[in-house]
Write a protein that holds these residues in place. Structure first.
Motif, PDB file in Angstrom:
ATOM      1  N   TYR A 195      -3.966  52.522 -51.545  1.00 54.59           N
ATOM      2  CA  TYR A 195      -3.477  51.185 -51.900  1.00 54.59           C
ATOM      3  C   TYR A 195      -4.677  50.259 -52.043  1.00 54.59           C
ATOM      4  N   TYR A 196      -4.629  49.418 -53.089  1.00 58.77           N
ATOM      5  CA  TYR A 196      -5.624  48.352 -53.211  1.00 58.77           C
ATOM      6  C   TYR A 196      -4.915  47.066 -53.609  1.00 58.77           C
ATOM      7  N   GLY A 197      -5.003  46.052 -52.741  1.00 50.88           N
ATOM      8  CA  GLY A 197      -4.410  44.759 -53.018  1.00 50.88           C
ATOM      9  C   GLY A 197      -5.473  43.676 -53.073  1.00 50.88           C
ATOM     10  N   LEU A 198      -5.418  42.835 -54.094  1.00 48.77           N
ATOM     11  CA  LEU A 198      -6.364  41.741 -54.297  1.00 48.77           C
ATOM     12  C   LEU A 198      -5.588  40.430 -54.306  1.00 48.77           C
ATOM     13  N   ILE A 199      -5.965  39.491 -53.439  1.00 52.23           N
ATOM     14  CA  ILE A 199      -5.289  38.204 -53.401  1.00 52.23           C
ATOM     15  C   ILE A 199      -5.628  37.415 -54.655  1.00 52.23           C
ATOM     16  N   GLY A 200      -4.610  36.720 -55.209  1.00 52.15           N
ATOM     17  CA  GLY A 200      -4.866  35.935 -56.400  1.00 52.15           C
ATOM     18  C   GLY A 200      -3.639  35.821 -57.281  1.00 52.15           C
ATOM     19  N   SER A 201      -3.784  35.075 -58.333  1.00 51.23           N
ATOM     20  CA  SER A 201      -2.690  34.789 -59.264  1.00 51.23           C
ATOM     21  C   SER A 201      -2.705  35.774 -60.432  1.00 51.23           C
ATOM     22  N   LYS A 202      -1.693  35.648 -61.297  1.00 47.92           N
ATOM     23  CA  LYS A 202      -1.664  36.461 -62.510  1.00 47.92           C
ATOM     24  C   LYS A 202      -2.848  36.108 -63.426  1.00 47.92           C
ATOM     25  N   THR A 203      -3.252  34.852 -63.379  1.00 46.45           N
ATOM     26  CA  THR A 203      -4.416  34.437 -64.175  1.00 46.45           C
ATOM     27  C   THR A 203      -5.685  35.132 -63.687  1.00 46.45           C
ATOM     28  N   LYS A 204      -5.841  35.201 -62.371  1.00 47.28           N
ATOM     29  CA  LYS A 204      -7.005  35.899 -61.811  1.00 47.28           C
ATOM     30  C   LYS A 204      -6.966  37.369 -62.197  1.00 47.28           C
ATOM     31  N   ARG A 205      -5.790  37.965 -62.156  1.00 45.48           N
ATOM     32  CA  ARG A 205      -5.681  39.376 -62.540  1.00 45.48           C
ATOM     33  C   ARG A 205      -6.123  39.575 -63.992  1.00 45.48           C
ATOM     34  N   ALA A 206      -5.634  38.707 -64.894  1.00 41.28           N
ATOM     35  CA  ALA A 206      -5.993  38.846 -66.309  1.00 41.28           C
ATOM     36  C   ALA A 206      -7.504  38.723 -66.498  1.00 41.28           C
ATOM     37  N   ARG A 207      -8.123  37.780 -65.785  1.00 44.83           N
ATOM     38  CA  ARG A 207      -9.574  37.595 -65.888  1.00 44.83           C
ATOM     39  C   ARG A 207     -10.310  38.833 -65.376  1.00 44.83           C
ATOM     40  N   PHE A 208      -9.844  39.394 -64.270  1.00 46.65           N
ATOM     41  CA  PHE A 208     -10.479  40.584 -63.710  1.00 46.65           C
ATOM     42  C   PHE A 208     -10.279  41.792 -64.625  1.00 46.65           C
ATOM     43  N   GLU A 209      -9.088  41.930 -65.187  1.00 42.14           N
ATOM     44  CA  GLU A 209      -8.840  43.056 -66.093  1.00 42.14           C
ATOM     45  C   GLU A 209      -9.807  43.016 -67.271  1.00 42.14           C
ATOM     46  N   HIS A 210     -10.042  41.814 -67.802  1.00 39.62           N
ATOM     47  CA  HIS A 210     -10.993  41.680 -68.928  1.00 39.62           C
ATOM     48  C   HIS A 210     -12.397  42.120 -68.512  1.00 39.62           C
ATOM     49  N   ARG A 211     -12.833  41.674 -67.335  1.00 41.64           N
ATOM     50  CA  ARG A 211     -14.192  42.019 -66.887  1.00 41.64           C
ATOM     51  C   ARG A 211     -14.303  43.501 -66.526  1.00 41.64           C
ATOM     52  N   LEU A 212     -13.232  44.078 -66.016  1.00 42.91           N
ATOM     53  CA  LEU A 212     -13.258  45.504 -65.683  1.00 42.91           C
ATOM     54  C   LEU A 212     -13.293  46.360 -66.953  1.00 42.91           C
TER      55      LEU A 212
END
Length: 276
Positions: A195-212
């Motif tokens: 399991y991997y959980g990252l605190i944050g919003s859907k906006t943060k997820r979208a930003r991280f997905e782009h950088r990943l």
């Protein structure tokens, strides 16, 4: 036979969080049967109380330690055909119940000792989990650390990712986005977590997905990241509400796999054939 020493031993082991197996003689049929209900507690290095000695007890120790080494959680019942080598000269049978106790359901690394971390870690410590609580700021930790939690103050939290065993749980809530991204990169590069959980919003997820994606992570690997983390139906934003939501998700994950056998598991009766 006064078979009560196991009670105190079991209480002490559970208090210290040391895994063990409680073995119970359910039934024995033979010319000189032992006392049904006799119990012993077995750890990787010690035994407490006795089933009456003999090779049957030796085999019980062997099985119990095999269960401990493999982290087995499921209760099992084993029947043995008795012969001279199992402590009976005239045959018969014995049935033993093996109950693994104290094995952690989850090895968890929590990154961040902020408000949500301080609410979450005591909840995780009250569950069958082992927790490593990691932050670079010693002053953020509470004065008392819950039992079963290892506090780690380090200037390099990312290096702690590789110290976790395969199948670990990672929870990142540092409130430092660049650090969150570096931790996410290290965790996803391992890709062997439960399991991997990252605190944050859907906006943060979208930003991280782009950088990943820029770092060449495959989409199926990125999808393993839970962000926002926690049970979706829990909408509260208070630290304790978020903590309860995350703890509930952790419980759901380890309950999903409870009692499943691994491909490496072998049948104990085949490894320890009955002797007649």
């Amino acid at each position: 036979m006064n078979n009560t020493g196991w009670i105190e031993a079991l209480a002490d082991l559970q208090r210290r969080g040391e895994p063990c197996v409680l073995v119970t003689l359910v039934e024995e049929k033979g010319s000189t049967p032992r006392n049904a209900g006799s119990k012993m507690v077995i750890t990787l290095t010690k035994c407490f109380d006795t089933l009456g000695g003999g090779h049957l007890e030796y085999k019980a120790m062997h099985i119990a330690r095999d269960l401990l080494e493999r982290g087995e959680l499921a209760t099992r019942l084993e029947r043995f055909v008795l012969g001279a080598s199992l402590g009976q000269c005239c045959g018969g049978s014995a049935t033993l119940l093996f109950e693994p106790l104290g094995q952690p359901q989850a090895q968890i690394a929590v990154f961040g000792a902020g408000h949500v971390g301080r609410a979450l870690v005591p909840l995780l410590a009250s569950l069958p989990c082992r927790v490593r609580w990691i932050d670079s700021r010693d002053e953020e930790f509470p004065p008392a650390i819950p039992e079963g939690v290892k506090k780690i103050v380090t200037d390099d939290p990312v290096a702690e990712v590789n110290d976790m065993p395969p199948g670990s749980y990672f929870i990142v809530m540092t409130h430092n986005h660049p650090l969150d991204l570096e931790l996410t990169t290290a965790i996803l590069q391992r890709n062997d977590f439960a399991y991997y959980g990252l605190i944050g919003s859907k906006t943060k997820r979208a930003r991280f997905e782009h950088r990943l994606r820029e770092r060449d992570f495959a989409p199926d690997v990125v999808q393993r990241m839970r962000c926002p983390l926690g049970i979706a139906e829990v909408k509260g934003k208070l630290p304790m509400e978020i903590a309860i939501s995350v703890a509930g998700e952790v419980i759901a994950v380890y309950n999903r796999d409870f009692g499943k056998k691994t491909n490496a598991e072998r049948a104990i009766n085949s490894a320890l054939p009955a002797v007649t």
